[in-house]
Design a protein around this motif. Structure first.
Motif, PDB file in Angstrom:
ATOM      1  N   TRP A 221     -31.290 -19.947 -35.988  1.00 61.89           N
ATOM      2  CA  TRP A 221     -30.583 -19.085 -35.079  1.00 61.89           C
ATOM      3  C   TRP A 221     -31.881 -18.547 -34.321  1.00 61.89           C
ATOM      4  O   TRP A 221     -32.400 -17.468 -34.774  1.00 61.89           O
ATOM      5  N   PRO A 222     -32.282 -18.918 -33.278  1.00 57.09           N
ATOM      6  CA  PRO A 222     -33.477 -18.290 -32.624  1.00 57.09           C
ATOM      7  C   PRO A 222     -33.044 -17.077 -31.655  1.00 57.09           C
ATOM      8  O   PRO A 222     -32.228 -16.963 -31.184  1.00 57.09           O
ATOM      9  N   ARG A 223     -33.694 -16.021 -31.978  1.00 62.34           N
ATOM     10  CA  ARG A 223     -33.684 -14.681 -31.310  1.00 62.34           C
ATOM     11  C   ARG A 223     -34.926 -14.110 -30.672  1.00 62.34           C
ATOM     12  O   ARG A 223     -34.977 -12.890 -30.789  1.00 62.34           O
ATOM     13  N   ASP A 224     -35.678 -14.913 -30.182  1.00 60.83           N
ATOM     14  CA  ASP A 224     -36.890 -14.726 -29.455  1.00 60.83           C
ATOM     15  C   ASP A 224     -38.057 -13.883 -30.402  1.00 60.83           C
ATOM     16  O   ASP A 224     -39.074 -14.453 -30.605  1.00 60.83           O
ATOM     17  N   GLU A 225     -37.697 -12.488 -30.745  1.00 63.93           N
ATOM     18  CA  GLU A 225     -38.595 -11.929 -31.570  1.00 63.93           C
ATOM     19  C   GLU A 225     -38.337 -12.229 -32.936  1.00 63.93           C
ATOM     20  O   GLU A 225     -39.277 -12.058 -33.761  1.00 63.93           O
ATOM     21  N   PHE A 226     -37.327 -12.785 -33.602  1.00 62.87           N
ATOM     22  CA  PHE A 226     -36.816 -13.103 -34.830  1.00 62.87           C
ATOM     23  C   PHE A 226     -36.243 -14.283 -35.088  1.00 62.87           C
ATOM     24  O   PHE A 226     -35.545 -14.926 -34.058  1.00 62.87           O
ATOM     25  N   ILE A 229     -32.833 -19.226 -40.457  1.00 62.56           N
ATOM     26  CA  ILE A 229     -32.750 -20.656 -40.599  1.00 62.56           C
ATOM     27  C   ILE A 229     -31.854 -20.881 -41.893  1.00 62.56           C
ATOM     28  O   ILE A 229     -31.624 -19.898 -42.670  1.00 62.56           O
ATOM     29  N   ALA A 230     -31.166 -22.143 -41.793  1.00 63.09           N
ATOM     30  CA  ALA A 230     -30.293 -22.319 -43.142  1.00 63.09           C
ATOM     31  C   ALA A 230     -30.694 -23.881 -43.381  1.00 63.09           C
ATOM     32  O   ALA A 230     -30.618 -24.474 -42.696  1.00 63.09           O
TER      33      ALA A 230
END
Length: 477
Positions: A221-226, A229-230
């Motif tokens: 789940w990439p959210r730019d600043e953070f 992962i699973a």
């Protein structure tokens, strides 16, 4: 110390660290196969005797380098059989959309493996050698490496002193062995904490006992600043790991349970039903985010008396999944060098430092780069275009072109050479793209001229100094 294949059984080797870092347990196996007398010392309890092991989490991704090391001691097939192959990244966007990014054109996979299971198997393998002794709850407090004297404290508070010919330090990023090695030695050392921490989250199976998501993927789940992962587990759970700046962790926790749900609703809405609201609240309210550190040092050795391996020599952030693989590869590289020097540690250990340090430092840098890729770049159209170009060139030129990820994960090319080749390939791709941009107008112009010339209306006269159009009659030559 001069080793000789005729007197290996007289060499007494100490390995410091046999816990969750695991490089020590593997190195004990390598030394045992050479015939050395090996004592493996670990500060914690035997993980095989406790219900829950304390220490590092973050699931492990086993790839080619680690598999090669396990193969040498006969554990590769057993460990991969107990793991789950992941053949691609599965990207989750904020709106719930999904897309896959395969790792390799040939379907190669990295394996999600249980840290505990791997640690137990390595300890049991080491223990199976008659020339290996395991010593748990022995914490190194002092060492005179030139004399080979090691001092430990035990769980009962006793002090134990042991003497060895050579000592291998594989006791992790906060290595006591490295501290002792640095006493009176000119060792360059750097330690860098990144401003992000991590927190582990559990995704349980579905009500009918199945996986809550497709299992053969590394979910991101990439959210730019953070990012989150699973990785899949054999019991049909997923181990999720949330990587977020400490400042954001603190703000979320300050707002309490409502703040936790607001944060996930905004950033990971599809993960809430997977993890469960109560589980999210309980985890955030009872757990602190843990730090991640990058460690570099040089040299790794002290004369022919001691050497560092694994995280003790080169801890790295976990974003390339190479910490364990790199540490395991240390065992292979040192083994190859010992073969070359006929077990002569006076010549082998300096070469190990010289060869391995630039590679490990390169991997530390690549691990930091990959965090930016995973949390931010994987969503960009330019990244996806570059990946398609990489895949095409890899298909077209399989013997001379290999994408960065493939070189790191699916080969044993030295990490320092990987970076060099990657930079060369980036230049090549840039040259091709620029050439294509200049060539397109020329191709378009040539095509237009051919069509026009056939109709007898125009002719395209090309001169190296200029391009000019000229009206001519349909019968003019």
């Amino acid at each position: 110390m001069d080793g000789d294949k005729n007197d290996q059984s007289t060499v007494k080797a100490a390995v410091i660290g046999g816990g969750l870092i695991m490089v020590g347990a593997l190195q004990a196996c390598y030394l045992a196969k050479r015939g050395f007398q090996v004592d493996l010392y670990e500060g914690r309890q035997d993980i095989r005797t406790v219900e829950e092991a304390k220490g590092r989490s973050i699931n492990l991704a086993l790839s080619v380098r680690g598999r090669a090391a396990l193969h040498h001691v006969g554990l590769e097939e057993e460990i991969t059989a107990a793991g789950i192959p992941m053949r691609a990244r599965r990207i989750h966007n904020r709106a719930g959309g999904l897309h896959n990014q395969p790792y390799d054109k040939d379907g190669q996979a990295i394996f999600s493996v249980s840290r505990r299971n791997l640690n137990e198997k390595l300890l049991t393998k080491a223990e199976s050698f008659p020339n290996v002794k395991l010593h748990f709850q022995h914490r190194l407090v002092r060492a005179d490496l030139d004399k080979g004297e090691l001092q430990f404290t035990t769980s009962s508070g006793d002090t134990v002193t042991a003497t060895h010919d050579i000592t291998f330090g594989a006791d992790g990023a906060y290595s006591a062995m490295r501290r002792e090695l640095m006493r009176g030695n000119r060792i360059n050392f750097s330690q860098e904490y990144i401003p992000h921490g991590y927190m582990e989250l559990k995704i349980p199976p579905t009500e009918d006992g199945g996986f809550a998501m497709l299992p053969n993927f590394l979910h991101i789940w990439p959210r730019d600043e953070f990012m989150m992962i699973a990785l899949p587990n054999q019991d049909h759970t997923f181990t999720g790991t949330l990587f977020v700046p400490f400042a954001i962790f603190e703000k979320v926790q300050e707002r309490g349970e409502d703040g936790v749900i607001e944060f996930f609703t905004k950033n990971f809405p599809d993960a809430i039903p997977l993890i469960g609201e109560e589980s999210l609240k309980n985890t955030f309210m009872s757990t602190k985010a843990l730090p991640m550190v990058s460690v570099k040092c040089y040299p790794y050795h002290r004369k022919d008396k001691a050497v560092l391996m694994g995280d003790a020599a080169h801890a790295m952030v976990p974003f390339y999944g190479q910490g364990m693989n790199c540490g395991f590869e240390d065992c292979v590289v040192l083994d190859e060098i010992l073969n070359k020097h006929n077990n002569n540690f006076k010549t082998a250990l300096p070469e190990f430092s010289q060869v391995r340090s630039p590679d490990a430092q390169a991997m530390c840098d690549l691990a930091l780069y990959n965090y930016v890729e995973m949390r931010h770049l994987v969503n960009s159209k330019l990244f996806m275009l570059n990946k398609k170009i990489d895949d095409f060139l890899y298909w077209l030129l399989p013997k001379s072109y290999m994408p960065l990820y493939n070189m790191v994960t699916f080969s044993r090319i030295r990490y320092s050479i990987v970076i060099s080749k990657w930079k060369q390939q980036k230049k090549f791709v840039r040259f091709c793209l620029i050439s294509a941009l200049f060539a397109l107008p020329m191709i378009a112009g040539t095509g237009y001229w051919q069509r026009s010339n056939l109709s007898g209306h125009r002719r395209f006269n090309f001169h190296w100094r200029n391009i000019r159009w000229e009206k001519i009659g349909s019968k003019q030559r």
